[in-house]
Motif scaffolding. Structure first.
Motif, PDB file in Angstrom:
ATOM      1  N   LEU A  78      39.104  35.886  47.339  1.00 50.93           N
ATOM      2  CA  LEU A  78      39.990  37.028  47.129  1.00 50.93           C
ATOM      3  C   LEU A  78      41.090  37.158  48.191  1.00 50.93           C
ATOM      4  O   LEU A  78      42.245  37.436  47.851  1.00 50.93           O
ATOM      5  N   PRO A  79      40.805  36.950  49.486  1.00 47.53           N
ATOM      6  CA  PRO A  79      41.885  37.059  50.466  1.00 47.53           C
ATOM      7  C   PRO A  79      42.853  35.880  50.427  1.00 47.53           C
ATOM      8  O   PRO A  79      43.927  35.940  51.043  1.00 47.53           O
ATOM      9  N   ARG A  80      42.493  34.805  49.717  1.00 47.10           N
ATOM     10  CA  ARG A  80      43.281  33.580  49.753  1.00 47.10           C
ATOM     11  C   ARG A  80      44.195  33.414  48.546  1.00 47.10           C
ATOM     12  O   ARG A  80      45.042  32.516  48.536  1.00 47.10           O
ATOM     13  N   ILE A  81      44.012  34.258  47.528  1.00 47.33           N
ATOM     14  CA  ILE A  81      44.860  34.154  46.343  1.00 47.33           C
ATOM     15  C   ILE A  81      45.575  35.477  46.089  1.00 47.33           C
ATOM     16  O   ILE A  81      45.098  36.544  46.478  1.00 47.33           O
ATOM     17  N   GLY A  82      46.731  35.378  45.451  1.00 47.28           N
ATOM     18  CA  GLY A  82      47.470  36.551  45.018  1.00 47.28           C
ATOM     19  C   GLY A  82      47.735  36.436  43.531  1.00 47.28           C
ATOM     20  O   GLY A  82      48.042  35.344  43.036  1.00 47.28           O
ATOM     21  N   VAL A  83      47.631  37.548  42.821  1.00 52.22           N
ATOM     22  CA  VAL A  83      47.735  37.528  41.361  1.00 52.22           C
ATOM     23  C   VAL A  83      48.731  38.576  40.908  1.00 52.22           C
ATOM     24  O   VAL A  83      48.606  39.761  41.239  1.00 52.22           O
TER      25      VAL A  83
END
Length: 306
Positions: A78-83
């Protein structure tokens, strides 16, 4: 650009009742790559992204995102991807700054980063504006800022420029280029083929839940071997000259004419250009080779999709 994959997918499948939304999708996206996922409505693009984002469980197949399985919902990712989702919804009665601050707090990011991101996406002077009062382009920029506020390594963008006017689209392109230039991997879905051709290092064209072709846009266009379209204003050639040209070039050149344009479609443009030069008909000439849109239509067909 690193050769290490940011994303790998092998045989992904997802069915909704009688509809096979994703049917054996396999792909590899490199770290630092700007990758486009293209297809008509209902092709399975959004469902594929949702599986990779960890929002949906695949019925079969395997995926790895930044070396981690996205499902079950993986807190390490979760902290490593942006959506940025296809349809963004903001909290009611919050300003742009407050919206972004709410997302930042979810990741333990401080207010300084909020101000940096507002400036980065061109919303510095609109931080106090209610989100519902932002223009379409400004709202899209805020949505992307929310996806980037925690500085992710990998960004998913689902049709970020849909509904924007040409100026807003071009401004957003500049922002997307900057995001990728920072070293982030960007995965984009879009219906705008010119957008994909300009922005993406590679694209995958999919339809009916399957990947049909993958490659650099220019390589896909070259492989199609589409004819060159040479266009001049209607009436550029006298009727007699045009009749002779039709007879002489028959089988090598397709000639069409309407009230506006005279169009020659050919894989050997030299005779057409010689003819137009000989008769002084070069004024207003336009020549266009194949495009990614030609590749897309060749692979997916031309029928209208709801």
């Amino acid at each position: 650009m690193s050769a290490t994959p940011a994303i790998t997918a092998d045989g992904l499948q997802k069915r909704y009742g009688a509809v096979q939304a994703v049917d054996g999708v396999s792909l590899e996206i490199r770290t630092g790559e700007f990758f486009g996922l293209l297809g008509p409505n209902g092709a399975g693009k959004t469902t594929t992204l949702e599986i990779l984002e960890g929002l949906r469980k695949p019925d079969a197949g395997r995926a790895r995102v930044l070396g981690e399985p996205p499902w079950p919902r993986n807190p390490r990712l979760l902290p490593r991807i942006g959506v940025q989702l296809q349809a963004s919804a903001f909290f009611d009665r919050l300003t742009a700054r407050e919206q972004l601050a709410a997302f930042a707090q979810l990741y333990g990011v401080g207010p300084r980063r909020v101000e940096e991101m507002l400036a980065r996406v061109g919303l510095g002077e609109f931080g106090g504006t209610l989100a519902e009062r932002l223009s379409g382009g400004q709202a899209q920029r805020l949505s992307i800022a929310c996806a980037l506020v925690h500085e992710p390594e990998l960004v998913f963008l689902d049709e970020p420029t849909t509904g924007l006017d040409p100026q807003a689209r071009r401004n957003l392109w500049d922002l997307l280029r900057e995001i990728n230039a920072d070293g982030r991997t960007v995965v984009l879905t879009t219906h705008y083929l010119d957008e994909a051709e300009i922005l993406c290092d590679r694209v995958a064209v999919m339809d009916h839940g399957r990947i049909l072709r993958t490659g650099a846009p220019a390589a896909l266009v070259r492989a199609l071997d589409a004819p060159t379209r040479i266009t001049v204003p209607a009436g550029a050639l006298a009727p007699g000259v045009l009749a002779e040209a039709r007879a002489e070039l028959d089988g090598r050149v397709e000639i069409t004419e309407d009230e506006v344009s005279l169009v020659f479609s050919t894989r050997d443009p030299a005779p057409v250009l010689a003819l137009l030069t000989e008769h002084g008909a070069l004024h207003g000439l336009e020549a266009r080779g194949g495009t990614l849109e030609d590749v897309f239509l060749d692979l997916t067909g031309r029928e209208y999709r709801e």
